[in-house]
Design an enzyme around this catalytic site. Structure first.
Site, PDB file in Angstrom:
ATOM      1  N   SER A 194     -87.366  19.014  -3.798  1.00 54.88           N
ATOM      2  CA  SER A 194     -86.375  19.478  -3.024  1.00 54.88           C
ATOM      3  C   SER A 194     -85.608  20.658  -3.534  1.00 54.88           C
ATOM      4  CB  SER A 194     -85.543  18.134  -2.668  1.00 54.88           C
ATOM      5  OG  SER A 194     -86.118  17.494  -1.665  1.00 54.88           O
ATOM      6  N   HIS A 239     -90.289  19.932   2.493  1.00 54.64           N
ATOM      7  CA  HIS A 239     -91.727  19.500   2.206  1.00 54.64           C
ATOM      8  C   HIS A 239     -92.056  18.068   2.818  1.00 54.64           C
ATOM      9  CE1 HIS A 239     -89.693  16.358   0.004  1.00 54.64           C
ATOM     10  NE2 HIS A 239     -88.936  17.211  -0.741  1.00 54.64           N
TER      11      HIS A 239
END
Ligand SMILES: [Zn+2]
Length: 436
Positions: free
Chosen positions: A79, A300
Site C-alpha cells: 500500500s 492493488h
C-alpha cells in the site's frame, strides 16, 4: 525547407491550449479493491427476486483499468508504494512513503496544492497516518515509522502551515503520545478537534482534526454506525466546499484490504458497501458542483479473490449476506465461551452456518491455538467453503485495478493506464490553479 520553417513558425504562434482543470478533486482509494471486489459487490447487492443484476455505483462510473507494479524487484506492490504512485506520479519500493529508491522525498500532489493556495482534506477509515494517507502528506523511508509520520503531519509546513487543512479518521494514540502531544500542536495552530464521532458537529470550520478512535475505525460489519465513511465524506465536503481556490480531498476505504488479508468475504462486502455509500455522497457533490472531478481507484488487489471455487459453477451470496460480524470479531466472541454447545450455537447465530461434528472439532481445535490467526482462519474458511469464495493469498496480488471517474475531465481517464498516470494528470490540473 521554406514550408517546414513556415509550419514551425505557425506552430509557435498557436496559443498554448491548457487542459481546463477541475477546481476541486475528490480522490477515493479503495485499499485492496481489485476488480473481483467490484464484481463481488454487484452480486452481493443483487436480490434473488430480481431477474436482472443491477449496476452498482462502481459499474456506473467505471472508465478504465490501471497497473500497480512498484519500482522494486517484484510486480506485487504494497500500500505504501501503491499510494506513493497515486500521490506523486512516481513509483517507489514497497514500504516507501513518498520517497524514491534513494530515499529522496518526492513532492506529493497535496504539498503542491497547498503551495498553490488550495485546501487539502484526508478521510480514512484506518489510522490517519497509515500508508495510504501518509503518502499524500509525509515522507518516510518506511511506513512502519508511524510516530514520525504523525509528527510530519504537524511539522512539515508550507508557508507556515501543515499540508492538510482537514484530517478525519482513526489513530489518536499516535497523536497523543507520552513523548509528544500533536493534538495540542494542531490546536495551537487553530485546528478544531474532536475524538468523538457523535460530536462531529462540533467541527464547524477549517482547519480541523478529528481522530475518532485510538487505532483504526471499527470494521463496517461490526460497527454500530451505519454508513460511517459516507457521513465522514459528507462532513469533509461541507467543510471544504467553501475553499476559495478549490480543494483536493483524498478519501480512503482503508479496510477493504484488511478483510482481503483475512480472506474474509463478508467483511470485504461490508467495507465495499461502506465505500460505495461514500462514493454516492461524492457523486452527488459533483452533480451539484460540476467544477469537480471525482476519481476512484485502488492501490492493488488483496487476497486473489475469486467468485466461485473448487470447480463448482456457483457463488453463493446468500451465505455471505447472513454473516453478522467479521471473522476476527466472531473468533473473539467464541474464544470467551467455555461450552462446546454454546460455541456451536453462537457460531450459527453469527454466520448462519451450522457445523457438523467434524467441523465443530476443527473449530474448537483452531480456537484453542495460541496463534489467534488460526481460529480466525478456520472461521473464514467455513464461510468461504459454504459460499464458494476462492482466495489465493493472504497478501496482495499484481492484478490490475479498476479506475472510475466522474465529473470534469472524467473522460481523460479512459482505457488502460499505469497508476502513476492518474497522479500525473491530477498534478497537471493542480498546477493550473490560479493564484488567489
Ligand atoms: Zn494490504
Amino acid at each position: 525547407m521554406r514550408s517546414v520553417f513556415l509550419s514551425l513558425a505557425l506552430t509557435s504562434l498557436l496559443p498554448v491550449i491548457a487542459i481546463a482543470a477541475p477546481k476541486n478533486i475528490i480522490y477515493m482509494i479503495g485499499d485492496g479493491m481489485g476488480p473481483s471486489y467490484v464484481a463481488a459487490y454487484r452480486y452481493y447487492q443483487h436480490q434473488p427476486d430480481q431477474t436482472k443484476v443491477a449496476n452498482t455505483v462502481f459499474d456506473d462510473l467505471l472508465t478504465g483499468m490501471a497497473s500497480t507494479y512498484p519500482d522494486d524487484d517484484t510486480l506485487v506492490t504494497d500500500s505504501a508504494a501503491g499510494a506513493t504512485a497515486l500521490a506523486t506520479g512516481v513509483k517507489s519500493y514497497n514500504g516507501a512513503i513518498s520517497v524514491n529508491r534513494q530515499h529522496i522525498p518526492i513532492g506529493t500532489m497535496m504539498q503542491l496544492a497547498k503551495r498553490l493556495g488550495k485546501t487539502n482534506g484526508i478521510v480514512a477509515s484506518s489510522q490517519v497516518n497509515h500508508a495510504t494517507p501518509a503518502s499524500f502528506l509525509a515522507h518516510s523511508n518506511s511506513r512502519r515509522n508511524m510516530n514520525d509520520i504523525a509528527d510530519m503531519y504537524l511539522d512539515y509546513r508550507i508557508d507556515g502551515k501543515p499540508v492538510a487543512d482537514l484530517i478525519i479518521g482513526g489513530g489518536s494514540k499516535y497523536f497523543a503520545r507520552q513523548d509528544r502531544n500533536l493534538i495540542e500542536g494542531f490546536s495551537a495552530l487553530g485546528y478544531q478537534y474532536t475524538d468523538n464521532f457523535l460530536q462531529l458537529d462540533s467541527i464547524t470550520r477549517l482547519p480541523a482534526l478529528a481522530l475518532l478512535s485510538e487505532d483504526a475505525l471499527p470494521a463496517a460489519l461490526n460497527s454500530e454506525v451505519v454508513n460511517m465513511l459516507a457521513t465522514l465524506t459528507d462532513k469533509a465536503l461541507q467543510l471544504l466546499s467553501g475553499a476559495d481556490n478549490g480543494f483536493v480531498l483524498m478519501i480512503e476505504g482503508s479496510q477493504i484490504d484488511w478483510c482481503g488479508h483475512d480472506n474474509d468475504i463478508a467483511c470485504a462486502m461490508a467495507e465495499m458497501h461502506d465505500f460505495a455509500q461514500a462514493i454516492q455522497v461524492a457523486r452527488a457533490y459533483v452533480d451539484a458542483n460540476p467544477d469537480t472531478l471525482l476519481i476512484i481507484t485502488a492501490d492493488h488487489e488483496t487476497g486473489g479473490l475469486s467468485l466461485g471455487a473448487n470447480g463448482v459453477y456457483q457463488w453463493r451470496t446468500e451465505v455471505i449476506r447472513k454473516v453478522k460480524a467479521t471473522g476476527r470479531a466472531i473468533a473473539q466472541q467464541l474464544r470467551k465461551l467455555e461450552n462446546q454447545q454454546d460455541i456451536s450455537k453462537r457460531f450459527t447465530e453469527l454466520t448462519g452456518l451450522s457445523l457438523n461434528k467434524a467441523q465443530l472439532h476443527l473449530l474448537l481445535t483452531a480456537l484453542k491455538n495460541e496463534d489467534e490467526k488460526i481460529g480466525l482462519g478456520q472461521i473464514v474458511q467455513f464461510i468461504s467453503e459454504a459460499s464458494l469464495t476462492g482466495w489465493t493469498s493472504g497478501g496482495h496480488t499484481a492484478a490490475d485495478v479498476p479506475v472510475m471517474a466522474y465529473g470534469k475531465n472524467a473522460s481523460e481517464f479512459n482505457g488502460f493506464m499505469d497508476n502513476t498516470a492518474i497522479a500525473k494528470k491530477l498534478i497537471q490540473y493542480i498546477q493550473q490553479t490560479q493564484p488567489h
